[in-house]
Motif scaffolding. Structure first.
Motif, PDB file in Angstrom:
ATOM      1  N   THR A 156       0.884  -1.159   0.000  1.00  0.00           N
ATOM      2  CA  THR A 156       0.000   0.000   0.000  1.00  0.00           C
ATOM      3  C   THR A 156       0.921   1.208   0.000  1.00  0.00           C
ATOM      4  O   THR A 156       1.787   1.337   0.854  1.00  0.00           O
ATOM      5  CB  THR A 156      -0.930   0.008   1.221  1.00  0.00           C
TER       6      THR A 156
ATOM      7  N   THR B 190      -0.810   4.952  -7.595  1.00  0.00           N
ATOM      8  CA  THR B 190      -1.041   4.560  -6.205  1.00  0.00           C
ATOM      9  C   THR B 190      -1.517   3.119  -6.150  1.00  0.00           C
ATOM     10  O   THR B 190      -2.124   2.599  -7.089  1.00  0.00           O
ATOM     11  CB  THR B 190      -2.062   5.477  -5.503  1.00  0.00           C
TER      12      THR B 190
ATOM     13  N   GLU C  23      -3.093  -0.120  -3.477  1.00  0.00           N
ATOM     14  CA  GLU C  23      -3.683  -0.558  -2.225  1.00  0.00           C
ATOM     15  C   GLU C  23      -3.595  -2.073  -2.177  1.00  0.00           C
ATOM     16  O   GLU C  23      -4.173  -2.759  -3.030  1.00  0.00           O
ATOM     17  CB  GLU C  23      -5.134  -0.093  -2.116  1.00  0.00           C
TER      18      GLU C  23
ATOM     19  N   VAL D 298      -4.733   1.735  -8.046  1.00  0.00           N
ATOM     20  CA  VAL D 298      -6.001   2.404  -7.795  1.00  0.00           C
ATOM     21  C   VAL D 298      -6.111   3.707  -8.584  1.00  0.00           C
ATOM     22  O   VAL D 298      -7.150   4.007  -9.156  1.00  0.00           O
ATOM     23  CB  VAL D 298      -6.189   2.688  -6.285  1.00  0.00           C
TER      24      VAL D 298
ATOM     25  N   HIS E 243      -7.662   8.327  -3.650  1.00  0.00           N
ATOM     26  CA  HIS E 243      -8.400   7.123  -4.019  1.00  0.00           C
ATOM     27  C   HIS E 243      -9.899   7.384  -4.150  1.00  0.00           C
ATOM     28  O   HIS E 243     -10.584   6.686  -4.892  1.00  0.00           O
ATOM     29  CB  HIS E 243      -8.128   5.998  -3.027  1.00  0.00           C
TER      30      HIS E 243
ATOM     31  N   SER F  86      -8.861   7.608 -10.913  1.00  0.00           N
ATOM     32  CA  SER F  86      -9.067   6.160 -10.908  1.00  0.00           C
ATOM     33  C   SER F  86      -8.599   5.472 -12.179  1.00  0.00           C
ATOM     34  O   SER F  86      -8.747   5.997 -13.281  1.00  0.00           O
ATOM     35  CB  SER F  86     -10.555   5.846 -10.718  1.00  0.00           C
TER      36      SER F  86
ATOM     37  N   PRO G 144      -7.907  -1.741 -12.178  1.00  0.00           N
ATOM     38  CA  PRO G 144      -6.794  -2.402 -11.499  1.00  0.00           C
ATOM     39  C   PRO G 144      -5.774  -3.068 -12.434  1.00  0.00           C
ATOM     40  O   PRO G 144      -4.573  -2.995 -12.192  1.00  0.00           O
ATOM     41  CB  PRO G 144      -7.475  -3.448 -10.619  1.00  0.00           C
TER      42      PRO G 144
ATOM     43  N   ALA H 296      -7.988  -7.735  -7.011  1.00  0.00           N
ATOM     44  CA  ALA H 296      -8.714  -6.468  -6.820  1.00  0.00           C
ATOM     45  C   ALA H 296     -10.044  -6.696  -6.127  1.00  0.00           C
ATOM     46  O   ALA H 296     -10.690  -7.731  -6.318  1.00  0.00           O
ATOM     47  CB  ALA H 296      -8.947  -5.805  -8.176  1.00  0.00           C
TER      48      ALA H 296
ATOM     49  N   ALA I  92     -13.818  -2.560  -7.532  1.00  0.00           N
ATOM     50  CA  ALA I  92     -12.763  -1.781  -8.195  1.00  0.00           C
ATOM     51  C   ALA I  92     -13.236  -1.327  -9.569  1.00  0.00           C
ATOM     52  O   ALA I  92     -13.948  -2.038 -10.271  1.00  0.00           O
ATOM     53  CB  ALA I  92     -11.495  -2.610  -8.326  1.00  0.00           C
TER      54      ALA I  92
END
Length: 189
Positions: A35, A55, A57, A62, A111, A117, A120, A141, A145
């Motif tokens: 993360t 980014t 997670e 994400v 996020h 966005s 994934p 994911a 997602a």
């Protein structure tokens, strides 16, 4: 973040890995369920030199952002977000990727901003060209997602100015190399 034009505000994380190649970095992030974020810096002469941020997670991408130009109105290049950022990063040549660990609560704002966005599996497909990694990422994911029909490649191909800039850079690089090799008269237009 502010209003309708969210800005990327990610605090500096703890560097956990640096490597060349997006595929290996995404695979490492997925394996360690990282993360945080990946800072992607194109190394190619033909690619734009501005870095991008992806980014993560629990190892799953994400959000994405790519800063374009100096941000001034004169350069004609706007920052890219989401799948457009992936398209901006999907240039030719290698990349250096640094993986940073960061607590999930420090990434909440970005996020939650839909403008950033990405689906994934899109980074594995578009940046690493690795269908197997994309499938493993998709399987990891969360069910909610974001998956979208728009691909980074489609966004890139619709950006005529970016394609023209890459062609001009490639032409200039070819002319420079030809001159270095004594072939400058061979490339007459």
């Amino acid at each position: 973040m502010s209003g309708s034009t969210p800005e990327l505000d990610i605090p500096r994380g703890t560097l956990v890995r640096s490597r060349v190649g997006v595929g290996g970095a995404l695979d490492a992030a997925l394996a360690r369920e990282l993360t945080g974020y990946a800072r992607i810096e194109p190394d190619s002469l033909l690619a734009d030199s501005e870095p991008g941020v992806l980014t993560l997670e629990e190892g799953v991408p994400v959000a994405a952002y790519c800063e374009r130009g100096d941000g001034g109105a004169d350069d004609g290049r706007a920052d890219s977000r989401g799948v457009e950022a992936l398209a901006a990063l999907a240039g030719p040549g290698p990349c250096t990727v640094e993986l940073y660990e960061l607590p999930a609560e420090r990434l909440t704002a970005v996020h939650e901003a839909s403008a950033f966005s990405v689906p994934p599996a899109a980074p594995a497909e578009e940046l690493a060209d690795d269908p197997e990694l994309a499938e493993r990422t998709r399987a990891r994911a969360p069910d909610d997602a974001a998956e979208t029909d728009a691909s980074a490649l489609e966004s890139f191909l619709e950006d005529d100015a970016r394609i023209e800039a890459i062609q001009e850079e490639a032409r200039a690089e070819a002319e420079k190399r030809a001159a270095e090799w004594g072939l400058d008269g061979e490339l007459a237009e």
